[in-house]
Design a protein around this motif. Structure first.
Motif, PDB file in Angstrom:
ATOM      1  N   ALA A   1       0.828  -1.204   0.000  1.00  0.00           N
ATOM      2  CA  ALA A   1       0.000   0.000   0.000  1.00  0.00           C
ATOM      3  C   ALA A   1       0.860   1.250   0.000  1.00  0.00           C
ATOM      4  O   ALA A   1       0.580   2.220  -0.733  1.00  0.00           O
ATOM      5  CB  ALA A   1      -0.935  -0.012   1.210  1.00  0.00           C
ATOM      6  N   LEU A   2       1.914   1.262   0.816  1.00  0.00           N
ATOM      7  CA  LEU A   2       2.806   2.428   0.839  1.00  0.00           C
ATOM      8  C   LEU A   2       3.525   2.578  -0.489  1.00  0.00           C
ATOM      9  O   LEU A   2       3.701   3.707  -0.984  1.00  0.00           O
ATOM     10  CB  LEU A   2       3.814   2.292   1.976  1.00  0.00           C
TER      11      LEU A   2
ATOM     12  N   SER B   1      10.612   1.878  -0.177  1.00  0.00           N
ATOM     13  CA  SER B   1      11.682   0.960  -0.573  1.00  0.00           C
ATOM     14  C   SER B   1      12.128   0.105   0.605  1.00  0.00           C
ATOM     15  O   SER B   1      12.308  -1.118   0.478  1.00  0.00           O
ATOM     16  CB  SER B   1      12.866   1.751  -1.141  1.00  0.00           C
ATOM     17  N   VAL B   2      12.310   0.738   1.762  1.00  0.00           N
ATOM     18  CA  VAL B   2      12.712   0.004   2.965  1.00  0.00           C
ATOM     19  C   VAL B   2      11.667  -1.053   3.309  1.00  0.00           C
ATOM     20  O   VAL B   2      11.987  -2.236   3.526  1.00  0.00           O
ATOM     21  CB  VAL B   2      12.912   0.953   4.158  1.00  0.00           C
TER      22      VAL B   2
ATOM     23  N   ALA C   1       9.795  -6.347   4.060  1.00  0.00           N
ATOM     24  CA  ALA C   1       8.583  -7.166   4.111  1.00  0.00           C
ATOM     25  C   ALA C   1       8.750  -8.461   3.332  1.00  0.00           C
ATOM     26  O   ALA C   1       8.225  -9.513   3.724  1.00  0.00           O
ATOM     27  CB  ALA C   1       7.393  -6.374   3.576  1.00  0.00           C
ATOM     28  N   ALA C   2       9.490  -8.400   2.239  1.00  0.00           N
ATOM     29  CA  ALA C   2       9.704  -9.600   1.427  1.00  0.00           C
ATOM     30  C   ALA C   2      10.449 -10.678   2.199  1.00  0.00           C
ATOM     31  O   ALA C   2      10.321 -11.871   1.911  1.00  0.00           O
ATOM     32  CB  ALA C   2      10.470  -9.237   0.158  1.00  0.00           C
ATOM     33  N   ARG C   3      11.219 -10.262   3.199  1.00  0.00           N
ATOM     34  CA  ARG C   3      12.023 -11.206   3.981  1.00  0.00           C
ATOM     35  C   ARG C   3      11.465 -11.443   5.385  1.00  0.00           C
ATOM     36  O   ARG C   3      12.077 -12.176   6.169  1.00  0.00           O
ATOM     37  CB  ARG C   3      13.457 -10.654   4.079  1.00  0.00           C
TER      38      ARG C   3
ATOM     39  N   ALA D   1      20.239  -5.390   1.440  1.00  0.00           N
ATOM     40  CA  ALA D   1      20.940  -4.184   0.987  1.00  0.00           C
ATOM     41  C   ALA D   1      19.932  -3.148   0.491  1.00  0.00           C
ATOM     42  O   ALA D   1      19.164  -3.423  -0.434  1.00  0.00           O
ATOM     43  CB  ALA D   1      21.922  -4.535  -0.126  1.00  0.00           C
ATOM     44  N   LEU D   2      19.909  -1.971   1.116  1.00  0.00           N
ATOM     45  CA  LEU D   2      19.073  -0.885   0.625  1.00  0.00           C
ATOM     46  C   LEU D   2      19.762  -0.235  -0.580  1.00  0.00           C
ATOM     47  O   LEU D   2      20.990  -0.161  -0.637  1.00  0.00           O
ATOM     48  CB  LEU D   2      18.828   0.147   1.724  1.00  0.00           C
ATOM     49  N   PRO D   3      18.986   0.254  -1.543  1.00  0.00           N
ATOM     50  CA  PRO D   3      19.579   0.805  -2.774  1.00  0.00           C
ATOM     51  C   PRO D   3      20.200   2.188  -2.561  1.00  0.00           C
ATOM     52  O   PRO D   3      20.106   2.762  -1.469  1.00  0.00           O
ATOM     53  CB  PRO D   3      18.380   0.887  -3.719  1.00  0.00           C
TER      54      PRO D   3
END
Length: 216
Positions: free
Chosen positions: A90-91, A108-109, A114-116, A184-186
């Motif tokens: 949603a975000l 992005s964060v 959330a995927a992990r 890893a954040l982009p």
């Protein structure tokens, strides 16, 4: 120095908690990376999201004898990762339709973490910070022990993502173990280290005739 009182923040303290969060977390690695997208935005955009969390009784604070809040931590009960992923989606949808660079980095964060996010029921230590002038005095450890004691009492595992090696070392000392590869954040963002801790049996004092003082 008198030890701070570690307790759950009350619903009417949302504004005080937000002020303390601004002071404690402005230089936190993920917060700093998110706000770097628009330095003029300030940390308010992040701190304001705490209001609902305070109302839900999910914020633990360290309160000095004079009433100042020196540390803040947020602990969320998660029954399944699905709501976490739905909130992230949603975000992300709102961010895609917005020109707000800070919101896009927040999305992005949340999308990547959330995927992990683990599926089993657990408590999620979403954030923890201490005022810069009060660091090195054991406040972070006290907040952590308080939250872990409550998780252990409810037989709940605890999950988090540590944003620095130093923070990860603190959590490992309290029983956390790596939970998969780092995230890893982009765009030069920090490396997040997923950590998981199984609940520990409540400790009790030894009774008459029992050796050792403390037993599981």
């Amino acid at each position: 120095m008198n030890d701070p009182v570690i307790r759950v923040a009350r619903p009417g303290e949302a504004e005080r908690v937000a002020d303390a969060y601004r002071a404690a977390c402005a230089d936190e690695a993920v917060t700093r990376w998110v706000l770097a997208a628009d330095p003029e935005a300030g940390i308010d955009v992040v701190a304001d999201s705490l209001s609902r969390t305070v109302r839900d009784g999910a914020v633990v604070i360290a309160e000095a004898p004079d009433g100042r809040i020196d540390g803040v931590s947020t602990w969320l009960d998660v029954e399944s990762a699905q709501p976490v992923r739905e909130d992230a989606a949603a975000l992300a949808a709102n961010a895609a339709a917005s020109a707000n660079a800070v919101m896009r980095r927040m999305a992005s964060v949340l999308t990547l973490t959330a995927a992990r996010h683990p599926d089993p029921p657990h408590r999620y230590l979403a954030s923890m910070g201490v005022r810069t002038t009060m660091r090195g005095r054991g406040i972070g450890g006290a907040l952590l022990r308080f939250g872990l004691a409550h998780a252990d009492a409810g037989r709940r595992p605890v999950y988090l993502e540590a944003s620095t090696e130093r923070n990860a070392a603190l959590y490992v000392r309290h029983g956390f173990r790596p939970c998969g590869d780092p995230i890893a954040l982009p765009d030069g963002g920090p490396l997040l280290r997923p950590l998981w801790r199984e609940p520990r049996a409540p400790r009790r004092r030894a009774g008459r005739g029992e050796p050792g003082g403390v037993h599981p």
